[in-house]
Structure formats: C-alpha cells, structure tokens
Design an enzyme around this catalytic site. Structure first.
Site, PDB file in Angstrom:
ATOM      1  N   HIS A   1     -42.458 -21.539-129.901  1.00 21.56           N
ATOM      2  CA  HIS A   1     -41.863 -21.249-131.208  1.00 21.56           C
ATOM      3  C   HIS A   1     -42.724 -20.221-131.947  1.00 21.56           C
ATOM      4  O   HIS A   1     -43.743 -19.762-131.426  1.00 21.56           O
ATOM      5  CB  HIS A   1     -41.658 -22.527-132.020  1.00 21.56           C
ATOM      6  CG  HIS A   1     -42.903 -23.325-132.255  1.00 21.56           C
ATOM      7  ND1 HIS A   1     -43.967 -22.849-132.994  1.00 21.56           N
ATOM      8  CD2 HIS A   1     -43.273 -24.569-131.840  1.00 21.56           C
ATOM      9  CE1 HIS A   1     -44.919 -23.780-133.045  1.00 21.56           C
ATOM     10  NE2 HIS A   1     -44.534 -24.824-132.338  1.00 21.56           N
TER      11      HIS A   1
ATOM     12  N   HIS B   1     -46.523 -20.610-132.165  1.00 13.93           N
ATOM     13  CA  HIS B   1     -47.255 -20.202-130.954  1.00 13.93           C
ATOM     14  C   HIS B   1     -47.428 -18.683-130.937  1.00 13.93           C
ATOM     15  O   HIS B   1     -48.490 -18.180-130.598  1.00 13.93           O
ATOM     16  CB  HIS B   1     -46.504 -20.621-129.687  1.00 13.93           C
ATOM     17  CG  HIS B   1     -46.338 -22.100-129.528  1.00 13.93           C
ATOM     18  ND1 HIS B   1     -45.110 -22.682-129.288  1.00 13.93           N
ATOM     19  CD2 HIS B   1     -47.233 -23.118-129.580  1.00 13.93           C
ATOM     20  CE1 HIS B   1     -45.260 -23.992-129.204  1.00 13.93           C
ATOM     21  NE2 HIS B   1     -46.539 -24.290-129.377  1.00 13.93           N
TER      22      HIS B   1
ATOM     23  N   CYS C   1     -40.796 -55.320-126.406  1.00 15.35           N
ATOM     24  CA  CYS C   1     -39.446 -55.890-126.398  1.00 15.35           C
ATOM     25  C   CYS C   1     -39.063 -56.175-124.958  1.00 15.35           C
ATOM     26  O   CYS C   1     -38.986 -55.254-124.146  1.00 15.35           O
ATOM     27  CB  CYS C   1     -38.431 -54.932-127.038  1.00 15.35           C
ATOM     28  SG  CYS C   1     -36.729 -55.543-126.820  1.00 15.35           S
TER      29      CYS C   1
ATOM     30  N   CYS D   1     -35.728 -54.388-123.829  1.00 12.87           N
ATOM     31  CA  CYS D   1     -35.870 -52.992-123.406  1.00 12.87           C
ATOM     32  C   CYS D   1     -36.871 -52.864-122.258  1.00 12.87           C
ATOM     33  O   CYS D   1     -36.890 -51.834-121.589  1.00 12.87           O
ATOM     34  CB  CYS D   1     -36.375 -52.124-124.542  1.00 12.87           C
ATOM     35  SG  CYS D   1     -35.296 -52.003-125.957  1.00 12.87           S
TER      36      CYS D   1
ATOM     37  N   CYS E   1     -36.576 -55.465-132.548  1.00  9.73           N
ATOM     38  CA  CYS E   1     -36.093 -54.266-131.878  1.00  9.73           C
ATOM     39  C   CYS E   1     -34.738 -53.870-132.460  1.00  9.73           C
ATOM     40  O   CYS E   1     -33.902 -54.734-132.728  1.00  9.73           O
ATOM     41  CB  CYS E   1     -35.971 -54.532-130.378  1.00  9.73           C
ATOM     42  SG  CYS E   1     -35.202 -53.186-129.475  1.00  9.73           S
TER      43      CYS E   1
ATOM     44  N   HIS F   1     -32.207 -54.860-129.818  1.00 13.24           N
ATOM     45  CA  HIS F   1     -32.169 -56.302-129.522  1.00 13.24           C
ATOM     46  C   HIS F   1     -32.663 -57.123-130.715  1.00 13.24           C
ATOM     47  O   HIS F   1     -33.694 -57.781-130.629  1.00 13.24           O
ATOM     48  CB  HIS F   1     -33.037 -56.621-128.301  1.00 13.24           C
ATOM     49  CG  HIS F   1     -32.653 -55.836-127.076  1.00 13.24           C
ATOM     50  ND1 HIS F   1     -33.343 -54.706-126.676  1.00 13.24           N
ATOM     51  CD2 HIS F   1     -31.658 -56.023-126.183  1.00 13.24           C
ATOM     52  CE1 HIS F   1     -32.777 -54.216-125.565  1.00 13.24           C
ATOM     53  NE2 HIS F   1     -31.761 -55.000-125.241  1.00 13.24           N
TER      54      HIS F   1
ATOM     55  N   LYS G   1     -39.893 -26.494-143.317  1.00  4.14           N
ATOM     56  CA  LYS G   1     -40.346 -26.438-141.944  1.00  4.14           C
ATOM     57  C   LYS G   1     -39.126 -26.071-141.090  1.00  4.14           C
ATOM     58  O   LYS G   1     -38.024 -26.534-141.362  1.00  4.14           O
ATOM     59  CB  LYS G   1     -40.862 -27.826-141.538  1.00  4.14           C
ATOM     60  CG  LYS G   1     -41.600 -27.853-140.219  1.00  4.14           C
ATOM     61  CD  LYS G   1     -42.293 -29.211-140.046  1.00  4.14           C
ATOM     62  CE  LYS G   1     -43.226 -29.176-138.869  1.00  4.14           C
ATOM     63  NZ  LYS G   1     -42.777 -29.554-137.595  1.00  4.14           N
TER      64      LYS G   1
ATOM     65  N   LYS H   1     -34.106 -27.474-135.991  1.00  3.82           N
ATOM     66  CA  LYS H   1     -32.761 -27.228-135.467  1.00  3.82           C
ATOM     67  C   LYS H   1     -31.710 -27.863-136.368  1.00  3.82           C
ATOM     68  O   LYS H   1     -30.634 -27.333-136.550  1.00  3.82           O
ATOM     69  CB  LYS H   1     -32.644 -27.788-134.047  1.00  3.82           C
ATOM     70  CG  LYS H   1     -33.202 -26.825-133.020  1.00  3.82           C
ATOM     71  CD  LYS H   1     -32.978 -27.335-131.611  1.00  3.82           C
ATOM     72  CE  LYS H   1     -33.795 -26.511-130.616  1.00  3.82           C
ATOM     73  NZ  LYS H   1     -34.189 -27.264-129.434  1.00  3.82           N
TER      74      LYS H   1
END
Ligand SMILES: [Zn+2]
Length: 474
Positions: A17, A20, A125, A128, A142, A145, A295, A298
């Site tokens: 980006h 960089h 969890c 998961c 979770c 869950h 900042k 997208k």
C-alpha cells in the site's frame, strides 16, 4: 564511510500500500543521497512471512503457506523495482540463512538467561475447536456458540525478559539523544519504557501454528513471528556466519512507521542487548498518509493505490509527490484532486516547463553543448545535504525547487530569447549559463528523481531538448 540502511519488512497478509511506497522511497532516497556524497551504502528490504495471519490467509486462498508467501514476496519485490528502489538485499524471513540466524539469536538470548517458559491462560470454544480472543466473545460466550461455556485452559509459552532491560534502555536513550528521529517519538518512547516493561511471549505451540521458525531444542514450539522477523536486520548482512560482512555494515539506520516505534526502538533493542550485539545506530519514524481525513480503507473507498499513482504520474513523479508533499514525520492527508494539483503546478508547469524552455533555447542557439566545468563534483550545498541527514526530504525537494524558481526568474528578467537576436554572443552566454544551472539542478535531483536527473543531465550534455518530461493530465 559505510552505512547500512533498512526498512521494516512488510508483513505479507495484504498487497503493498501507499505506506510501504513512502517508506521504500524515503529509505532509497536516503541511501542515494549518501552515495552521491561519496559514501558506501547497503540497503535492506524484504518480507516478513511467518505467523498465524499468513497461515490463515494462505488457507483462505486455498494455498499452502510456502506458495502463498512466494507469491507475495514476488509482489513486494516487483513493487520495489517499480519504484526504482536500489536495494542490496531482499531478505525473506523464510530464507534458510535467516532461519538459522533466528535460531542462533534465540540461543544467545537463552544463554543470557532472558528466555523462560511460563503458563498463560487461553479461552477456548469447544464448538469451534478454537482459541478465542476477548473481541471474539460476547458476554463471555462464543458468538457462534452462545449456548456453550468457554473453557479456560492453561498453556505454556516462552517469554523474553523485556523487564530486565528497562534501565539499560533508558540509559541508552538518555545518552543518544538522536537515537530516535523525530524528538517527539523519543519522548513517547521514554514515557512508554519508564512506565515499566512487561515480558512478552515469543513462542506459539506448534500444534496450533506450525508456520514459524522452530524453537531450538523444543519440538513443540515455533517462534512468535515478531521475534523471528526482527532478527532479519542482522541476518541480512550475514550474521552470525559472516563476521567480516556484519562488522563492516552494523549498526543499522532503520526506517519505520509510528505504529512500529515500540517494537523497533524498545523490544528489538532489548533483544540486541540480550544477544550481546551493538544497538541500532538511529531509527527514523515516519508519519502516515491518510485520505480525506481518514485512514485509507476499502470499506470507506478512499484507498489511493501506489500502482495507480505510478500508472497515472510515472515513477519519478510518484517519488516526488511522496517525498515533497507527504510530511516526513507527521501524518499527511492526500486526495486525488490534491495530487493532480501538485503534479500539474510543480512538475508540468514547473520543472517540465523549465527543462523544455532552457533546452529549446540551447538547442536553437548554441552550436555546441554547454561546457560543464564541474560535471563530476557532488553537490556541496549545506542546506540540501543537511536536509537528507535529518530525514527532511521535503526540505531537500524545496531546496531544488528554489533553484528551479530562480532559474525561471533569470530567464524572465534577462530575456535571452530577445537578447540573442540583438547581441548574439551576449545572448548565447546567458543561454549557456541557464543550461549549466539546469545541469546542476539535474544533479541535485539524483537521489529524489533518479530517471529525471539522468534525462536532464543528458539533455544538457548533448544539447538536445528531451521528450516532454511530465505530460499534462487529460
Ligand atoms: Zn464457538
């Protein structure tokens, strides 16, 4: 003198980006300016390739981790080449010599008594079959869950005794007052370290994350990506095997963003102390580039992609925009409109127009190229050189543009295009003066806009007007 310069290695969980691009171009310009002043330089860039995020991204892409990081390393390397970065090493943290260096570094810290194993708690969890962070839980359950209880499990990790280094770090900061540039970042750092240092975890259990450097002497753990990645600054110059190469170049001048201040200026320096190596020479902390006051993201849709800049304005114009119009140490807000304005005002109507004007006169009226008495002499202007050594790239560009403006004024005031028709020799002398000054401007542009610098110098040397340097935006 030999100077070793490094950027912070980008983590390969996303494409390059604009941040960089800024860091690469700043470090490259710094190295080029040193070379112009006759110093020998070694510039390291590369990619940080281990860790859970990379492993996860690879899984999402349906690739094995190695294929994934190979692809991204290529992408970052092409990106650096596109920007004209003159790097001497492209260090990948998956390189065999880097892996060996990271393990040797670990052993030295361990031998110094700075690595220990300790238990820590993880929230798990069973639904998961995954460890959960607090942000992934709602009211202690979770999100997927909510009917299941979260289990708290005990695990063991290796820790680095960061807390051992508080006094030594503070003492170092106190005696090396330009260790961090700018000063405000040094104050921020001193305040952080003075507040007390917590030992940090430097390993992960292999069963959870295999994509890392194996911990020496313990098959069940790999190094936490931070620990391994930081070692690249020494592995890039041959540590620990090539003592001669290492000693020639170390210590390093580091370029990093402000989000990396603690890691580079405190954690890494403590690790160097632990391994018995000299600390970095200096760390320059640059600002961020934002867009439309936010900042770039997208989701907001305000991302300014560096590839897009190069495509639209060209490589040197992109370097110019980053070096002059992004403040070196503060955050800078850019918009597409502002970039267009800067490009048109200062490159199309500024430098581009001046080159065309002077070289048209020279080509038309001078029978031979202008004599260049000091062609090989490096720039000696203190104002210009000081700007580079203080990382004030914008001031260095401002200085060149002040010379551009003066030359423009000289042409307007002395009117060589009129004089040459009345008093031919006098007019030719003014034109030759202008061409010589243009050649010097070309020389001053060398670290900032390397291709433009060469084009201008060649134009004067061959007495030939070059192709339009900066086309108007359509
Ligand atoms: Zn769950």
């Amino acid at each position: 003198m030999a100077r070793y310069i490094t950027t912070t290695l980008p983590y390969v969980n996303a494409d390059p980006h604009i941040g960089h691009a800024l860091e690469f171009v700043e470090a490259d310009t710094f190295a080029r300016a040193l070379r112009l002043a006759g110093e020998e330089t070694f510039l390291n860039i590369g990619t940080d390739e281990h860790g859970a995020k990379v492993a996860q991204k690879a899984r999402e892409a349906g690739e094995d981790s190695q294929t994934y990081v190979d692809k991204y390393a290529r992408r970052f390397r092409d990106f650096a080449d596109m920007l004209g970065i003159t790097y001497d090493a492209f260090t990948r943290t998956t390189d065999a010599h880097h892996l060996a260096a990271a393990q040797e570094f670990w052993k030295r810290c361990d031998a110094a008594g700075d690595i220990y194993k300790a238990a820590y708690e993880v929230k798990y969890c069973v639904g998961c079959e995954l460890e959960k962070t607090d942000s992934e839980l709602a009211h202690g359950h979770c999100l997927i869950h909510p009917q299941l209880e979260i289990e708290v499990r005990q695990e063991e990790n290796y820790y680095f005794r960061f807390s051992n280094y508080q006094d030594a770090l503070l003492a170092h900061y106190a005696t090396q007052n330009e260790f961090i540039v700018p000063e405000e970042r040094m104050r921020e750092l001193v305040s952080f370290v003075s507040g007390g240092l917590k030992d940090f975890s430097i390993s992960r259990r292999k069963e959870k994350l295999s994509w890392g450097v194996p911990v020496p002497g313990d098959d069940e753990h790999v190094m936490y990506v931070w620990f391994d990645a930081l070692v690249n600054y020494v592995s890039a110059i041959g540590w620990p095997d090539d003592e001669t190469h290492f000693t020639k170049w170390w210590p390093v001048t580091q370029f990093a963003g402000k989000d990396n201040l603690r890691q580079q200026a405190a954690m890494w320096q403590a690790m160097l102390m632990s391994a018995g190596l000299p600390l970095s020479k200096q760390i320059f902390i640059h600002g961020f580039i934002t867009s439309g006051g936010q900042k770039m993201s997208k989701t907001i849709g305000n991302v300014i992609n560096p590839n897009e800049l190069v495509e639209k304005y060209g490589i040197d114009a992109t370097r110019y925009l980053l070096l002059r119009h992004a403040h070196p140490t503060e955050d800078t807000d850019v918009t597409r409109e502002r970039l267009d304005e800067w490009y048109t005002a200062n490159l199309v109507n500024g430098l581009g127009n001046l080159v065309a004007r002077v070289m048209k006169l020279a080509e038309t009226h001078l029978e031979e190229p202008t004599v260049l008495p000091e062609a090989a002499a490096p720039p000696s202007q203190k104002e210009y050189l000081d700007a580079f050594s203080a990382y004030r790239f914008n001031d260095a560009v401002d200085y060149v543009w002040s010379r551009i403006q003066k030359l423009d004024e000289k042409i307007t005031e002395e009117e060589p295009f009129k004089v040459v028709k009345i008093e031919r020799e006098k007019g030719k002398a003014i034109i030759a003066d202008c061409a010589l000054e243009l050649y010097r401007i070309g020389g001053l542009l060398n670290p900032l806009m390397p291709e433009t610098s060469e084009t201008i110098k060649t134009a004067v040397r061959t007495n030939k007007k070059p192709e339009n340097l900066f086309p108007r935006l359509s």
